[in-house]
Design a protein around this motif. Structure first.
Motif, PDB file in Angstrom:
ATOM      1  N   PHE A   1       0.132  -6.546  -4.777  1.00  0.00           N
ATOM      2  CA  PHE A   1       1.277  -6.272  -3.822  1.00  0.00           C
ATOM      3  C   PHE A   1       0.769  -4.757  -3.036  1.00  0.00           C
ATOM      4  CE2 PHE A   1       4.686  -6.622  -0.994  1.00  0.00           C
ATOM      5  CZ  PHE A   1       5.400  -5.418  -0.952  1.00  0.00           C
ATOM      6  N   ALA A   2       0.723  -3.822  -3.936  1.00  0.00           N
ATOM      7  CA  ALA A   2       0.906  -2.350  -3.623  1.00  0.00           C
ATOM      8  C   ALA A   2      -0.469  -1.885  -3.474  1.00  0.00           C
ATOM      9  CB  ALA A   2       1.607  -1.299  -4.225  1.00  0.00           C
ATOM     10  N   GLY A   3      -1.910  -2.569  -3.961  1.00  0.00           N
ATOM     11  CA  GLY A   3      -2.925  -2.096  -4.019  1.00  0.00           C
ATOM     12  C   GLY A   3      -3.190  -0.918  -4.826  1.00  0.00           C
TER      13      GLY A   3
ATOM     14  N   PHE B   1       0.755  -1.354   0.025  1.00  0.00           N
ATOM     15  CA  PHE B   1       0.116  -0.199  -0.100  1.00  0.00           C
ATOM     16  C   PHE B   1       0.846   1.227  -0.180  1.00  0.00           C
ATOM     17  CE2 PHE B   1      -3.329  -2.779   0.377  1.00  0.00           C
ATOM     18  CZ  PHE B   1      -3.439  -3.557   1.512  1.00  0.00           C
TER      19      PHE B   1
END
Lengths: 278, 254
Positions: free
Chosen positions: B198-200, B118
């Motif tokens: 993974f990071a949104g 995120f």
């Protein structure tokens, strides 16, 4: 080395043969055993349909319940095959408008469905279920979330659906009406993605549909539910419909599937999965 | 004739983008803050990922090219793996390692308070993971093509190792490294699956251009087309600017 090269070629050929057999048997994984509870009470006499394969596109929140409805439908109508595909409603609507071959569409709100209607692709339409929102938290609720206002807590990792999808629109409205200002860590493209963030422990909380948090769901045991009380909650009605098509057998089967959704059997299955009836 | 089909396959989609773009409202579309935000974030992250890939990838490439060590084949396979891995699989793997409950991520979180999912740093990490192989593979080929007799001459003349690397090896391998960096940057710019897993996705922080295009397609397709066109123009400009380098690399052979 001719010997080992030949052995290698045989091995590859065997693997390919096994894989193609497995793939053709797979049938999208929908050929499970017929629903054990079966049609009850004889309230419906299943009309006999000609064999057909239909494709049903349904919103992500309908995953478990449509799996069960499809198996029931196939048990009632031997020879009819149902292939299911789940995604965010807006994604499905776009696919249909772009020409995806499908027979039935079921979405989590009317905006997505209307765009398909506007394209002249819907033959029949029916509201069949009602859903509400709930807060998903990790098993045991370690952060002690009690309600919507806790979601504004600084440092809490909150994920929501993107506002482009039905779940996101509803979540935004519910939060706005409750006067809660949140800083989400991510806005996911569909509701199951929000759920899996919480289930994996990457997020502390997320707003999903109440139906996603039932005991039989795929994430049972890893997420708990925090109920959003009725006065703060919102109901969303789910429309389903038959899409325009030229094959009469498929159209008949599609119509029968939509009939199932509003039949007594269908309502019972929907209720089992936490959906309300309109 | 088959070549003509290939050109058609490559050219028609791009032509379609240009023709279907909302030219009458282009000014309005380009002024939309969300468009500029997504593009700006994408540029920042892809350049950062390329820089990171260069810092850790060039030494790796040199080691693979010059040093005989046990397990070298395994390391080379590992380097190439992200190229063949489906990006979403890469994203899941990154979560398992660097997520909040990941094998390394949980330690990073509890000891240093560092959280990668995120965050923009998470985007850079995901993009580096998928794009670095392009740089390493091309740079390794470049190092291999450097004439070792020149390096030996340098050593015989008393040059120290780092000097040798900086003044002899690196300049000779530079065209390959540059081409690898361009490939790496292009791959990072286009990454979707690993980044979103993974990071949104959050505007201005982790919602890179491909994610934005994906969401816009469903709500405002004209915006999606404009953003796609912008990316196309940007990529095209870079490729045209570097075409001599590109062609220059092909001659010595990989």
């Amino acid at each position: 080395m001719p010997g080992s090269a030949r052995r290698g070629a045989v091995a590859v050929a065997l693997i390919l043969a096994v894989m193609s057999v497995l793939a053709s048997c797979g049938d999208g994984g929908q050929k499970a055993a017929p629903d054990p509870t079966g049609p009850t009470g004889g309230t419906e006499t299943p009309a006999s349909l000609r064999p057909a394969r239909i494709t049903v596109l349904a919103a992500s929140s309908l995953t478990e319940v449509f799996d069960r409805l499809a198996r029931t439908f196939e048990a009632q109508h031997p020879g009819v095959n149902v292939t299911l595909s789940f995604a965010a409603s807006s994604s499905l609507a776009r696919q249909v408008v772009e020409g995806a071959p499908a027979d039935v569409l079921a979405t989590a709100d009317h905006i997505a469905f209307n765009s398909v209607t506007a394209a002249g692709l819907v033959v029949r339409r029916q509201v069949f279920a009602v859903n509400r929102l709930a807060i998903a938290v990790a098993q045991g609720n370690p952060e002690g979330i009690r309600g919507l206002s806790d979601l504004a807590r600084p440092g809490l990792v909150l994920v929501l659906c993107a506002v482009e999808v039905p779940c996101g629109r509803l979540s935004a409205r519910v939060l706005r009406s409750a006067g809660v200002e949140t800083r989400p860590a991510s806005l996911e493209p569909d509701v199951k993605a929000v759920l899996s963030r919480v289930a994996l422990g990457e997020a502390d909380a997320g707003i999903v549909y109440a139906t996603d948090l039932l005991e039989g769901s795929s994430v049972a045991g890893r997420v708990d539910e925090v109920v959003i009380p009725s006065e703060q909650n919102i109901s969303s009605t789910y429309p389903a419909g038959v899409l325009r098509g030229s094959d009469p057998d498929r159209q008949a089967a599609a119509g029968a599937f939509v009939d199932l959704l509003t039949s007594a059997d269908g309502r019972r299955i929907l209720a089992d999965h936490g959906f309300g009836v309109p | 004739m088959l070549a003509g089909l290939a050109v058609a396959l490559l050219g028609l989609p791009l032509l379609g983008l240009v023709i279907r773009a909302p030219w009458s409202n282009m000014g309005g579309e380009l002024a939309a803050p969300e468009i500029r935000q997504a593009l700006g974030l994408s540029l920042f992250c892809s350049l950062a990922a390329t820089a990171l890939a260069a810092v850790i990838g060039i030494p790796l490439a040199w080691t693979l090219a010059r040093v005989e060590f046990p397990g070298r084949r395994l390391v080379r396979a590992l380097t190439v793996l992200p190229m063949v891995l489906p990006p979403v699989v890469g994203g899941v793997a990154l979560l398992m390692a660097f997520g909040r409950n990941g094998i390394v991520g949980s330690a990073l979180d509890s000891w240093f308070g560092i959280r990668l999912p995120f965050t923009t740093a998470g985007v850079v990490l995901a993009e580096t993971f998928v794009a670095m192989p392009f740089l390493v593979v091309t740079a390794e080929a470049g190092f291999r093509s450097v004439d070792t007799s020149l390096e030996n001459a340098g050593l015989a003349l008393g040059m120290r190792r780092w000097s040798l690397f900086r003044r002899v090896t690196l300049p000779l391998a530079a065209p390959s490294i540059a081409a690898g960096a361009v490939l790496c940057w292009a791959r990072a710019l286009g990454e979707f699956g690993a980044t979103i897993t993974f990071a949104g996705s959050f505007p201005g922080r982790t919602q890179t251009t491909p994610l934005k295009v994906y969401l816009l397609l469903e709500t405002r397709p004209e915006g999606a087309i404009v953003l796609s066109l912008l990316l196309l123009v940007l990529s095209g400009a870079i490729l045209v600017a570097l075409r001599d380098r590109w062609l220059g690399v092909r001659a010595p052979g990989a």
